[in-house]
Write a protein that holds these residues in place. Sequence first.
Motif: not given
Length: 692
Positions: A536-543, A560-566, A626-635
């Motif tokens: 699984m190729r996974a890239w870091v790209t621009d924002c 996110s990209a380090m979870m596959g083949t960087l 362990l990779f842990v992600f939180l997209s955004h904080t909720r109420i």
Amino acid sequence: MSIIVNEERRIFLLQTLHNSYAFGVDDQGLLRHLYWGNKIDAIDDFEMPVLAEVSTNDPVFEITREEFPVYGRLRYKEHCLKVTFADGCREVDYVYENYKIENHKDYDELIITLKDSHYDLYITLHYKVYGDFDLMERSVTLRNASQENMAIEQLQSAQFHIPYENLNFSNVHGHWGAEQQRFVQKVSYGKVVIENRRGISSHNHNPYFILDRDASETQGEVYFGALRRSGNFSGVVEQTPYGETLVQMGLNDHDFCYNLAPGEEFSAPAIICGYTNQGFETMSHHLHHFAQAFILDNDIRPVLYNSWEATGFGVTCEEQLKLAKKAKELGAELFVVDDGWFGERNGIKNGLGDWYVNKQKFPHGIDELIDEVKSLGMMFGIWVEPEMVNPPTKLYKEHPDWIYHFANRVSDTSREQYVLDMTREDVQQFVYQMLDDLLTSHDIDYIKWDANRPISQSNLDRSVWYKHIEAVYDIVKALKKKHPHVLFEACASGGGRIDYGILGIFDDFWTSDNTDACDRLTIQDSYSYIYPIKAMRAWVTDCPNFISNRDIPMRYRFHSAMMGTLGIGCNILKFSDEETKLAQEMIALYKEIRPIVQEGDFYRLENLSEDDYRSYEYLKDTKGLLFVFLSHTRIGHRPLTLKLRGLKKDTRYKLTYGDQEIHKSGAYLMERGIDLRLSGDYASELIFISEM
């Protein structure tokens, strides 16, 4: 013994480590399914049920659990084989001939031969048993032993009988930029059909099935199968009126017909299949381990830099040299020049088919760049799209008949290109020779093979859908035999060629053109159910990302990209000092952990919080991540209780992240778990696990 036979009763029992699969031959010569599930050792316990129809509208052929149903007689159900013989007969009537068992180093194989009762058509069913992996691989081969042609109109690889109703079926849906979107639906009466008709695989469905009885990651019965085929396929799931669920998968019969000449053989693609009563995690591990053992090579995949998002079609030697030096500074090990290096390629309208180095972009030839990349200690890769041609090119002007076309129709362009007729020997030779010359003349280590449009005007031969993909397979196999060091990446306008057919011939998947780090978590999660992380190729790209327009912190993008083949796809020449430093640190870290990521066991961890956490675990030997992600904080944000899996209960473990260090037993970490709290938008954490 993985294959046991009761000769007298003509019953076959296939045994893996935990499972059994049984079928037999009845008194009419029909091959009938008996069992698939948890292991049963006693073959003598299996009996062949007596055939009995419900009524004249429910004939025995409709009710009986045939192992390989064919078109003909009183069959109205889905069938695996349909043939038209030379005299116009369109019915197959098979009888059982014989069996044999072959013992190989890695598997045992049961081979069942059936024959049509009148015509010299032989149907050979293959069952390869991989006992330690709890998997089988099924396929079928047809042989025309007559002196006349036979038209194969449908050929499915296998039928599966699952003795339950109201199962859950899962697969993926999607489109370009949104591949691998997992869905689950209840199977009731009626049929569920997944398929691809485009020829160049698809972003919509994937050639596998998963059926479960309300399973979770760690519990519940799961039946599954993955087809080893790219391009057109079909799969049908049907709950019958007779208390079971049927699954078929194989070649799509849409616009398909294969002329089987006298003496010729034709094979359906194999399907890797299995059963577990321990949930989706065990299913994934069986398939991942199988891929690691028998499909993928043992080499660790390099960290890649690809120049596409930095330059687009505006490739120049000078700019590529700058990018290469910067990529080396960051820690990349492979530098890949993407589209735009060849022919008159300054956009999508021209260039494809004219595979010569553009002299304006590379006045001293492309070896100037390759030599510099090599002097920096990096591998060199390049992008190609060999199956396509643009109308203005020299290739098309010289060979307008090389594309798929009908004589009295206008051929469609898509993305300003045609598809080459890969069923022609002269086209195959051209593509092979072009790539062989490229690899022989230049020191290239990596080919990114793209395919950006589906087939249309598919010519008069309806076997094209099969033969096109076979040609791609054969060309790459031949190239890898001559150039064994070269890695090939399967790209099809993003993730359109993710399947077990192309894997092993190609080495990596380009998972999606959508490189938004948050979207990729969804895509990668769905991918992981069937396919190995290493591919699984996974890239870091621009924002901001060009699809989502989201601005995500670089640390989250790397995690996110380090979870596959960087891979790195940013315009790195615009990096600030701070971004350069962070990229260097993350790439160096990935190199340390990639044996765990690429070759370890993968776990999709349960989210016990109401917040949108995503958590994933990798384990290899005594270490883990362990990779842990939180997209955004909720109420009302709550902490996450994270329960690990796959640890040794009585072993002590050390978990480290940031400035924190936790010492706990495996039992505690799996049963009680640890509490984490991430905050803010796009927060992520990488936690290291090690045995003490």
